[in-house]
Scaffold this active site. Structure first.
Site, short mmCIF file in Angstrom:
data_model
loop_
_atom_site.label_atom_id
_atom_site.label_comp_id
_atom_site.label_asym_id
_atom_site.label_seq_id
_atom_site.Cartn_x
_atom_site.Cartn_y
_atom_site.Cartn_z
N ASP A 102 0.85 -1.20 0.00
CA ASP A 102 0.00 0.00 0.00
C ASP A 102 0.88 1.25 0.00
O ASP A 102 2.04 1.20 0.43
CB ASP A 102 -0.90 0.03 1.25
CG ASP A 102 -1.87 -1.13 1.28
OD1 ASP A 102 -2.19 -1.66 0.20
OD2 ASP A 102 -2.30 -1.49 2.39
N1 URA Z 1 -1.20 -5.88 3.94
C1 URA Z 1 -1.70 -4.63 3.91
O1 URA Z 1 -2.74 -4.36 4.48
N2 URA Z 1 -1.01 -3.70 3.24
C2 URA Z 1 0.14 -3.94 2.59
O2 URA Z 1 0.73 -3.03 2.01
C3 URA Z 1 0.66 -5.24 2.64
C4 URA Z 1 -0.04 -6.20 3.32
#
Ligand code: URA
Length: 237
Positions: A102
């Site tokens: 993310d």
């Molecule tokens: N899980 C999440 O919620 N975000 C990420 O970036 C990776 C794993």
């Protein structure tokens, strides 16, 4: 192997770009100016150079990035900096991130042009383990550990695979490590939401055998070492 393929694989440019370099007489083979892109060479035997600099042969490229918050895990984005924008690599055209973190997540991101290895790592059937460090709002309790172990219901008929949750530090803000074997959209955040908790900070520490080099500051990157690459390929076979 054709000279233009060798040069493109070596990261010098696309086939069209390397053809232009050959035409401009900037490429030599064993000291002689290369006559054309179709010229055949033997990687490892013939000495190919660009403006006098020797070019080693490498079919694929592999980089580890310590992704900082605020950049997106895609190859192109008009409104936001991408992981490729910040990657320190001479030639980036064919590179892509293996999976996504993310925008606000930090940590280990593998960037390569090797579609086969990427597929091996991302395939849900392979169950490649990923370890995350997170800070969580509130106390993470024993029941949470049990719930993660049992496989959480993430809603909309999605059940997470059993995951190993370890509490590193108890408190109003808890510090945890989580080992998961899949990579669903917002997986870690959704798992904590499923037990009524919020992820405040998230960082990926490892993916399969590949561990984040903690000497890399957020935003820094480096090529994988031969050992890292060998272990990754051996394990994900
Ligand atoms: N899980 C999440 O919620 N975000 C990420 O970036 C990776 C794993």
């Amino acid at each position: 192997m054709r000279l233009d393929k060798f040069l493109a694989d070596a990261g010098l440019g696309t086939r069209t770009e390397v053809k232009a370099l050959i035409k401009k007489r900037r490429i030599t083979i064993n000291g002689e100016t290369a006559s054309g892109p179709e010229k055949k060479i033997e990687p490892g035997l013939d000495k190919v150079a660009f403006d006098g600099e020797a070019i080693g042969y490498q079919e694929h490229f592999y980089y580890m990035l310590n992704k900082p918050a605020g950049v997106v895990s895609v190859t192109e984005d008009k409104s936001c900096r991408t992981v490729l924008d910040i990657l320190e690599a001479p030639f980036k055209k064919k590179l892509f991130p293996v999976g996504r973190l993310d925008k606000d997540t930090e940590g280990l991101l593998l960037i390569t042009d090797d579609g086969v290895l990427a597929h091996e790592i991302l395939s849900p059937r392979k169950h490649v383990g990923k370890v995350y460090y997170a800070r969580i709002q509130g106390r993470v309790e024993k029941e949470d550990i049990e719930a993660f172990k049992a496989g959480l219901d993430l809603g909309e008929d999605v059940v997470a695979l059993p995951a190993e949750l370890t509490v590193l530090k108890e408190g109003e803000v808890s510090e945890i490590e989580l080992l998961i074997y899949e990579g669903k959209y917002h997986q870690v955040k959704r798992m904590f939401e499923a037990v009524g908790k919020k992820v405040l900070y998230l960082k990926r520490l490892s993916m399969g055998s590949l561990k984040l080099d903690e000497t890399l500051l957020p935003g820094e990157s480096r090529p994988l070492t031969e050992k890292e690459l060998k272990e990754l390929k051996d394990r994900e076979k």
